[in-house]
Design an enzyme around this catalytic site. Structure first.
Site, PDB file in Angstrom:
ATOM      1  N   SER A   1       0.859  -1.185   0.000  1.00 27.13           N
ATOM      2  CA  SER A   1       0.000   0.000   0.000  1.00 27.13           C
ATOM      3  C   SER A   1       0.891   1.231   0.000  1.00 27.13           C
ATOM      4  O   SER A   1       2.050   1.172   0.455  1.00 27.13           O
ATOM      5  CB  SER A   1      -0.881   0.003   1.257  1.00 27.13           C
ATOM      6  OG  SER A   1      -1.502   1.263   1.462  1.00 27.13           O
TER       7      SER A   1
ATOM      8  N   TYR B   1      -2.566  -1.395  10.226  1.00 30.55           N
ATOM      9  CA  TYR B   1      -2.602  -1.581   8.773  1.00 30.55           C
ATOM     10  C   TYR B   1      -1.327  -1.037   8.143  1.00 30.55           C
ATOM     11  O   TYR B   1      -0.695  -1.700   7.308  1.00 30.55           O
ATOM     12  CB  TYR B   1      -3.827  -0.891   8.186  1.00 30.55           C
ATOM     13  CG  TYR B   1      -3.941  -1.059   6.689  1.00 30.55           C
ATOM     14  CD1 TYR B   1      -4.503  -2.212   6.145  1.00 30.55           C
ATOM     15  CD2 TYR B   1      -3.479  -0.073   5.819  1.00 30.55           C
ATOM     16  CE1 TYR B   1      -4.606  -2.384   4.768  1.00 30.55           C
ATOM     17  CE2 TYR B   1      -3.574  -0.235   4.436  1.00 30.55           C
ATOM     18  CZ  TYR B   1      -4.142  -1.385   3.924  1.00 30.55           C
ATOM     19  OH  TYR B   1      -4.233  -1.547   2.561  1.00 30.55           O
TER      20      TYR B   1
END
Length: 253
Positions: free
Chosen positions: A139, A152
């Site tokens: 990401s 995350y």
């Protein structure tokens, strides 16, 4: 990786980026196996896309990963690409343990242990293929932190370094490691993300990803233009500005 003629297994692909990639790879002339936990969604995908195979898999469960991987290999012995797509993202408050410990454990289990276990179940098979690819999914938040999602962010930073390390270990094998680095994309990964004005439209994202893969078959990091703001802040010398801008637009901040 080749754009056609592959047999591609994508766990965690019953929605969002995973499903969009499955549809595009199938349309490009690949055999695609979609994995997911919910049988009814898998049945809907199979009915809507004749030719796409499906398998039940819980990427948070080691036994399920091993069983599903063995099933896929048995049914598709020419499997040569795996895309470790599954992931969860949650807002957390780290001022009290009840705001983050359970969430963090679940995120690490799915986002980090899931790909590790998946690769463990498939690596010997992939190494036996003349040309194979492991695609990891990190990401933009692996490179610049969103305040609301510490676990995350950390899980995706781990996936980035795992990808870098695997690429070194597998350099003399037939297995290539490609890291997909999405920005915020209009999916249901987080509540409200699909409607967010700062999220990249899903179709636009997948179009750009497929274009990159086609134009650069030996690419190691798949980066659409939108993610480069996050990816290269430190290199450009404007990391502090990147972090400030990212968190100023964060709807969960």
């Amino acid at each position: 990786m080749r754009m056609s003629g592959n047999t591609i297994f994508i766990p965690g692909a019953t929605s969002g980026i995973g499903l969009a990639l499955a549809e595009r790879f199938h349309a490009a002339g690949n055999t695609v196996i979609v994995g997911g936990r919910r049988r009814h969604l898998l049945d809907e995908i199979a009915a809507a896309h004749p030719g796409i195979d499906t398998v039940e898999i819980d990427t948070a469960d080691a036994t399920s990963i091993a069983a599903a991987s063995a099933d896929v290999i048995a049914r598709h012995p020419d499997l040569d690409v795996v895309i470790a797509m599954a992931g969860i993202m949650r807002a957390e408050g780290w001022t009290h343990p009840d705001g983050f410990v359970s969430s963090a454990e679940q995120i690490v289990t799915t986002n980090v242990l899931g790909p590790i276990r998946l690769i463990g179940a498939l690596i010997e098979h992939l190494r036996a293929q003349p040309d194979a690819t492991i695609m990891t999914v990190s990401s933009g938040l692996a490179f610049a932190p969103l305040r609301a999602t510490p676990s995350y962010n950390a899980s995706k930073a781990a996936i980035h370094m795992l990808s870098e390390s695997l690429r070194l270990q597998l350099a003399d094998t037939s297995v290539r490691v490609v890291e997909l680095e999405p920005p915020a994309v209009a999916t249901d990964l987080m509540p409200g993300q699909r409607q967010s004005p700062i999220a990249m439209p899903l179709a636009e994202f997948v179009d750009e990803v497929m274009s990159i893969l086609e134009a650069e078959p030996d690419v190691t990091e798949v980066q659409v233009e939108r993610v480069k703001f996050l990816r290269y802040g430190e290199q450009r010398g404007d990391y502090a500005d990147v972090v400030a801008t990212l968190n100023a637009t964060d709807p969960h901040a």
